[in-house]
Write an enzyme that holds these catalytic residues in place. Sequence first.
Site, short mmCIF file in Angstrom:
data_model
loop_
_atom_site.label_atom_id
_atom_site.label_comp_id
_atom_site.label_asym_id
_atom_site.label_seq_id
_atom_site.Cartn_x
_atom_site.Cartn_y
_atom_site.Cartn_z
CD1 TRP A 1 167.36 42.08 -41.90
CD2 TRP A 1 166.72 40.11 -42.72
NE1 TRP A 1 166.47 42.32 -42.92
CE2 TRP A 1 166.06 41.12 -43.43
CE3 TRP A 1 166.48 38.76 -43.07
CZ2 TRP A 1 165.17 40.85 -44.49
CZ3 TRP A 1 165.59 38.50 -44.10
CH2 TRP A 1 164.96 39.54 -44.79
CG MET A 2 172.04 43.00 -46.05
SD MET A 2 173.62 42.81 -46.93
CE MET A 2 173.12 41.74 -48.26
CG ASN A 3 166.11 44.84 -45.57
OD1 ASN A 3 166.32 44.68 -44.38
ND2 ASN A 3 165.42 45.87 -46.01
CG ASP A 4 166.18 47.92 -48.78
OD1 ASP A 4 165.75 46.77 -48.83
OD2 ASP A 4 165.45 48.91 -48.59
CD1 TRP B 1 163.56 44.09 -42.35
CD2 TRP B 1 162.10 44.35 -40.65
NE1 TRP B 1 163.24 45.44 -42.24
CE2 TRP B 1 162.36 45.62 -41.22
CE3 TRP B 1 161.22 44.27 -39.57
CZ2 TRP B 1 161.76 46.79 -40.75
CZ3 TRP B 1 160.64 45.43 -39.10
CH2 TRP B 1 160.90 46.67 -39.68
CB SER C 1 166.40 52.33 -47.38
OG SER C 1 166.58 50.94 -47.25
NE ARG D 1 159.28 52.21 -47.01
CZ ARG D 1 157.98 51.97 -46.88
NH1 ARG D 1 157.24 52.70 -46.07
NH2 ARG D 1 157.41 51.00 -47.58
CG ASP D 2 162.95 53.66 -48.86
OD1 ASP D 2 163.23 53.54 -47.66
OD2 ASP D 2 162.21 52.87 -49.48
CD GLU E 1 159.23 49.18 -50.05
OE1 GLU E 1 158.82 49.25 -48.88
OE2 GLU E 1 159.71 48.14 -50.54
CD1 TRP F 1 160.48 43.62 -49.67
CD2 TRP F 1 160.90 42.54 -47.75
NE1 TRP F 1 161.29 44.44 -48.89
CE2 TRP F 1 161.56 43.78 -47.72
CE3 TRP F 1 161.04 41.67 -46.66
CZ2 TRP F 1 162.33 44.18 -46.62
CZ3 TRP F 1 161.81 42.08 -45.58
CH2 TRP F 1 162.44 43.32 -45.57
#
Length: 538
Positions: free
Chosen positions: A65-68, A92, A125, A198-199, A250, A337
């Site tokens: 799995w990968m996201n941002d 995720w 992130s 966050r982020d 985000e 998402w």
Amino acid sequence: MGIFLIFIAGINKSLRLLLLILAFSMLTSSCSNKDNKKSASEAIKSGYYQEQYRPQFHFSPEAHWMNDPNGLVYFEGEYHLFYQYYPDSTVWGPMHWGHAVSKDLIHWEHLPVALYPDSLGYIFSGSAVVDATNTSGFGSDGKTPMVAIFTYHNPDLEKKGSKVFQNQGIAFSNDKGRTWTKYSGNPVLKNPGIRDFRDPKMFWYSKTKKWELIMAVNDRVHIYSSPDMKEWTLESEFGMGIGAHGGVWECPDLFPLKIAGSDITKWIMLVSINPGGPNSGSATQYFIGDFDGNKFVPDDTDVRWLDWGRDNYAGVTWSNIPEADGRRIFIGWMSDWKYATVVPTTAWRSASTIPRELSLIHENGHYALASNHVREFEDLWKASDTVNIKPVSFTGEKEISSGLIPLMQSQLIFDFKLSDIRVDTLGIILENNLKERFIIGYSSIKKQFYTDRRASGSSGFSNEFAGISIAPYVPGKNLKLNLLVDASSVELFVDDGRLVMTNLVFPTEKFTRLNIFSKGGTGLLNKAEFHGIERIWP
Ligand code: FRU
């Protein structure tokens, strides 16, 4: 599960989504183990990066799995791409920072995981910088350190119902990002009692000689400053009552951008939002204004979208690009998402968009961003697979290229005439032998682009996938379309990137036919140029 659903109904949307994803992955873990075995054998059968739907010229992790995208930074000849990564599954889970480097933004070398979760939490992130004057004191033996800042997401605190489960931590590297040491004084920026905190995206602001940091806080952003990346002071807040607010904010970014050939510089703020994009789901909005080290002041209250497609989220830009180059280069996570965890890929899940150069334009009294694939992409053109199409008029559907180039690994550039032409709608259809088709159209009556993936192939994995996306657009005399077509994505750049639509697509068999079409009149194609694209994997 019922009690779980009642429980999650009471908490905010983004957290609800993460919990649902976790619950889903728990429910399906036996199935995903099976999937993993299946995918391993599929990978062996089909060869390296040759599974069905595997992007051939976009970045995707070898497995899982990968996201941002995270920690985008250029250092000593290498573009670093870190990314939200779960190395144990194709959905995720506890987040790590995966890592890859590239010398040209096109070919990527996979490196070991850079940051692992620890007792403070998962690694969400964040960003990375080169600390040229060693303000952090992390540089040893005269070396220039790289410093990463990221969100620690503490799942235990979250489960206990605490609000302060997201805090910011830092880590440094003195060996070109190959190994990372987390700072012993983490967290450096503690949660003041806000759920979504966050982020962090950090950058050097030379006027005050301080680090600035922009981060997502519920449905707005906070801006902080620091002399050393360890002590942070809140400078200002932005976002209340301005921009799109259909979901949580985000992955923000903030950077100056100059209009090419002028001395006008504006500050651009990118903010991803989930859900609440222009075609539902996840998307990235941006603001244009000024920044003085303390406060961002927008020029106007317009809502602007970086990409009107369904599949470009959480994108940010590279730091430390040499001044002589001067580009602002962006990459996004090519998914949404709403269905990211269930798309029909087996060994891996998700890819990045093609890296894009952002530029500031000023037209009709308005500033806007244009995005285009980075010029390095054109080095992938296959000389033997180039086709030039002469002017042609068309009424209804007309096939213009069948078997000339491998369509699903191509760049397709069209120039349609619009002035002195009466045509209600014109566009392009990618089709296979099963009559599955992905359609891109422009309605000159509605002044609108649309992409239609209702009959584009596999879509039963989610009710949210099939459908039409639209984007308002007022063209000039011609319409220039630039399409990057990979094994499971189509990126559309209109008129040098003034409008962008990025969409995933999963045809059961590859698209092999390319049609142009018109409705309500006869269209005229001035010219077109098609290029087969080299794959980037060995
Ligand atoms: C955006 C996001 C971020 C968070 C990360 C977790 O897609 O939700 O806000 O840091 O993903 O993986």
